[in-house]
Scaffold this active site. Structure first.
Site, PDB file in Angstrom:
ATOM      1  CE  LYS A 116      -4.548  -1.563   2.007  1.00 27.31           C
ATOM      2  NZ  LYS A 116      -5.518  -1.279   3.105  1.00 27.31           N
ATOM      3  CE  LYS A 200      -8.550  -9.710  -2.576  1.00 23.83           C
ATOM      4  NZ  LYS A 200      -8.031  -9.730  -1.541  1.00 23.83           N
ATOM      5  CE  LYS A 203     -13.565  -2.710   0.219  1.00 24.11           C
ATOM      6  NZ  LYS A 203     -14.241  -2.892   1.303  1.00 24.11           N
TER       7      LYS A 203
END
Ligand code: TRP
Length: 337
Positions: A116, A200, A203
């Site tokens: 991240k 993956k 969202k």
């Protein structure tokens, strides 16, 4: 696992909008099975969400949406505890103490933080770095013994195990905290993007066609599957033939997960067929399952005060369970009062 601790399941999901098929198959659906057998606590982790920037209005909305998704999918607020993390201060309090138990070296090894933060490590919040410590506090504030999570969270649960053991050891209180076990929800429920079988379902993907949202209506589900990326070969004969065909693998895996059958049995059903046949059967399965959930979510969300009431009730129950644990922790650590 020590027998001194009663079995208790804890899991959580971040309120960051756009709940999709992967959240349902990879997490919520397993929670339903667990609540049949165990005492369960399912949390909306709004404190984890603010480790990266959030719009406060959207955060509140997403918190209610995730709670509605839990309930609409069948998590039963009469049987399991459903609440949002920030209402129970024990999480923050225990996280501070665990910040003093965990070592910087342990956190430096966390792959999710590395991914991240990337090259921007210095610009990240301190909260993002200690995110897994808060997660350990979530679990251990209730002395939870089992933690259903996706593969990507396994390392964080292992950190919680290390923190529990180090606390027990450093303070000379063997068995004070259970060493929680991850329950890894298998690779069959790792749902990939409909536009790229190697990424993956997420969202945050810019393309809405990459995912099926829990709130999609029947038409969009059908459309998205029709447009889903495939290859040009007919459907395979064996599971081995799926190697190197990530999109075929993904669609067959989703079918298997929804139909609660093995991939091989899906392959047997569709071998040699065109993708369009599989896609239309899969649309039917998904529509039948998700549309009632979406309807129920909309019904619940039309009355936010009722959701807030349910979250408050859950928070009261959670607070009552965490209070004696925190009182013990304070005594063990040497805090007065
Ligand atoms: N980090 C988890 C995720 O992103 C969510 C989470 C927070 C969690 N606290 C938890 C999961 C405690 C299990 C137990 O998926």
């Amino acid at each position: 696992m020590s027998e001194t601790h009663q079995s208790l399941v804890f899991s959580g999901m971040q309120p960051t909008g756009n709940l999709h098929l992967g959240n349902y198959l990879g997490a919520i659906r397993n929670w339903l099975k667990l609540q049949e057998l165990h005492r369960c606590i399912y949390c909306v982790v709004d404190m984890h969400a603010i480790t990266v920037e959030q719009d406060p209005k959207l955060l509140a909305q997403a918190t209610r949406e995730v709670a509605a998704a839990y309930i609409a999918s069948g998590v039963d607020p009469a049987r399991s505890i459903i609440f949002n993390q920030s209402q129970v201060s024990a999480h923050a309090e225990l996280a501070w103490i665990f910040n003093c138990v965990a070592r910087i070296g342990w956190l430096n090894r966390m792959t999710q933080f590395k991914e991240k933060s990337g090259k921007n490590r210095e610009a990240m919040s301190v909260g993002l770095f200690t995110y897994p410590v808060l997660m350990a506090a979530d679990i251990l504030a209730y002395r939870a013994t089992h933690v259903p999570v996706g593969e990507d969270q396994k390392q964080h649960v292992e950190l919680a195990r290390d923190i529990a053991q180090k606390f027990n050891n450093d303070f000379g209180v063997p068995n004070f905290f259970p060493v929680p076990e991850p329950i890894i929800t298998g690779p069959a429920t790792r749902v990939m993007s409909l536009r790229d079988g190697t990424a993956k379902m997420s969202k945050s993907d810019a393309s809405d066609y990459s995912r099926i949202n829990l709130t999609d209506d029947a038409d969009s589900i059908v459309q998205k599957l029709r447009k889903a990326k495939t290859d040009t070969l007919p459907l395979p004969e064996t599971e081995k033939d799926l190697e190197g065909r990530p999109e075929a693998d993904n669609l067959i895996s989703i079918f298997a997960a929804f139909g609660e059958q093995s991939k091989q049995s899906v392959i047997d059903q569709f071998r040699g067929a065109q993708f369009s046949t599989l896609k239309s059967a899969l649309s039917d399965l998904i529509v039948a399952k998700l549309v009632p959930i979406a309807d129920e979510m909309r019904r619940l969300l039309s009355d936010p005060a009722e959701i807030d009431r349910l979250l408050k009730k859950g928070a009261d129950e959670a607070r009552a369970l965490a209070a004696p644990v925190l009182a013990d922790v304070r005594r063990v650590v040497g805090f007065v009062g």
